[in-house]
Design an enzyme around this catalytic site. Structure first.
Site, PDB file in Angstrom:
ATOM      1  N   PHE A   1       1.668   3.036  -2.804  1.00  0.00           N
ATOM      2  CA  PHE A   1       2.127   3.350  -4.159  1.00  0.00           C
ATOM      3  C   PHE A   1       0.940   3.745  -5.036  1.00  0.00           C
ATOM      4  CE2 PHE A   1       3.778   2.763  -8.390  1.00  0.00           C
ATOM      5  CZ  PHE A   1       5.096   3.179  -8.288  1.00  0.00           C
TER       6      PHE A   1
ATOM      7  N   SER B   1       0.706   3.603  10.819  1.00  0.00           N
ATOM      8  CA  SER B   1       1.412   4.715  10.177  1.00  0.00           C
ATOM      9  C   SER B   1       1.794   5.755  11.227  1.00  0.00           C
ATOM     10  CB  SER B   1       0.531   5.372   9.118  1.00  0.00           C
ATOM     11  OG  SER B   1       1.113   6.593   8.682  1.00  0.00           O
TER      12      SER B   1
ATOM     13  N   PHE C   1      -1.774   9.927   4.776  1.00  0.00           N
ATOM     14  CA  PHE C   1      -2.996   9.344   4.202  1.00  0.00           C
ATOM     15  C   PHE C   1      -3.661  10.285   3.201  1.00  0.00           C
ATOM     16  CE2 PHE C   1      -4.094   6.407   8.094  1.00  0.00           C
ATOM     17  CZ  PHE C   1      -2.997   5.623   7.804  1.00  0.00           C
TER      18      PHE C   1
ATOM     19  N   GLY D   1      12.695   1.138   3.369  1.00  0.00           N
ATOM     20  CA  GLY D   1      13.869   0.798   2.576  1.00  0.00           C
ATOM     21  C   GLY D   1      14.852  -0.081   3.326  1.00  0.00           C
TER      22      GLY D   1
ATOM     23  N   ALA E   1       0.835  -1.203   0.000  1.00  0.00           N
ATOM     24  CA  ALA E   1       0.000   0.000   0.000  1.00  0.00           C
ATOM     25  C   ALA E   1       0.868   1.251   0.000  1.00  0.00           C
ATOM     26  CB  ALA E   1      -0.910   0.007   1.221  1.00  0.00           C
TER      27      ALA E   1
END
Length: 340
Positions: A69, A179, A120, A267, A67
């Site tokens: 992208f 998040s 978001f 990453g 999620a």
């Protein structure tokens, strides 16, 4: 070609602007006759040994797009032609919201990482539903969150609203309470509010003729004690599984000049920790539920490590940006080579 020519060019521009440029380019490219077939021939690996059945769904291969992208389900059909076995859209909220102020996306080239504090940003669940009506047989996950303006005590209402709206258009759901970019959102990972949220969604789910799998996406920053709570909650609420992990607020060992920007880090710096979380959940639960492994997958070996640690499926995001679509093919080929 991607790493030697395309990536250096793209990385000269603002990361958020280039994200939308790439979106538009891929959409237009795929409208050229034969373009989609070309991408499929170049990147897809078709082999029955890659197929997986997880939480009652059949995946053509175990490599998905995480999620964030394709937040608004604008490009999932085109992205699937790059070899992904499934696409997760969102995070979606009931109402449209712009997200946090720009600049909010930062490359950390020396660390092969990204920091984002997007917040978001999305066009709202209704817009996403309308686009998912054009699905050409892509397996879709729907990642749902709450609006920034919604206080935590009313968060359940936001999640249930998006759950109901998306139900007929996604194959599985992801509850995003991890998040770091929405104020106080991570407080919903605490035991009691999380149980309340998941139980409410499960009750809605059980009222359906064909319930859908509900997964919980967790932070990599949880302690062992908190992870044990997650195992207990998953088993108690009977949700389908866990996505491990979201972005981290840790900045340990970073070299890049943007290392102190606020937001979630993704990453390579996340590779080890996300795998540790997967292994912990798998071992301590005695493999009681499926796990989707995500976080710092930049090589086929990174993906293999997560699968061997206990993940049933894996997802890419930052690694996809840094390594390009060939990474998807590399992972699927390595899975075949390893016989996993």
């Amino acid at each position: 070609m991607y790493k030697s020519l395309i990536r250096p060019t793209l990385f000269k521009f603002d990361p958020e602007e280039i994200h939308y440029f790439t979106f538009n380019f891929l959409r237009k490219f795929c409208k050229i006759p034969g373009a989609t077939s070309y991408l499929k021939s170049k990147f897809q690996v078709k082999d029955a040994r890659l197929e997986r059945e997880v939480f009652g769904l059949k995946f053509k291969n175990p490599v998905g797009l995480a999620a964030g992208f394709d937040k608004d389900a604008k490009l999932y059909n085109e992205l699937s032609s790059l070899g992904f076995g499934f696409i997760e859209v969102g995070t979606v909220t009931p109402k449209p919201q712009p997200g946090n102020d720009k600049k909010r996306l930062f490359r950390l080239k020396e660390d092969s990482a990204i920091i984002n504090r997007m917040g978001f940003n999305n066009e709202g669940v209704e817009a996403t539903v309308n686009r998912l009506k054009s699905n050409k047989n892509v397996l879709i996950g729907g990642n749902i969150g709450k609006n920034k303006a919604t206080p935590n005590e009313h968060a359940v209402e936001d999640y249930t609203y998006s759950f109901e709206a998306l139900f007929d258009y996604v194959n599985y759901f992801v509850v995003n309470v991890s998040s770091p970019n929405t104020p106080n959102l991570r407080e919903l990972q605490d035991k009691e509010p999380l149980k309340d949220l998941l139980n409410t969604l499960q009750k809605k789910n059980e009222q359906k003729k064909r319930p859908k799998p509900i997964l919980l996406k967790i932070a990599p920053d949880l302690t062992d004690e908190q992870l044990m709570d997650i195992i207990e909650i998953v088993q108690e609420t009977k949700i389908a599984g866990v996505i491990a992990t979201n972005t981290t607020i840790s900045r340990e060992g970073l070299k890049s000049e943007n290392k102190n920007e606020m937001g979630g880090l993704s990453g390579k710096p996340l590779t080890k920790r996300s795998t540790e979380v997967i292994r912990f959940l798998s071992e301590k639960s005695n493999k009681a539920f499926p796990i989707i492994g995500v976080g710092g997958i930049h090589t086929a070996e990174d993906a293999i490590e997560k699968l061997e640690a206990g993940a049933s499926l894996v997802q890419l995001y930052t690694g996809f940006i840094y390594e390009g679509p060939a990474l998807i093919k590399d992972i699927n080929q390595k899975i075949l080579e390893k016989g996993l």
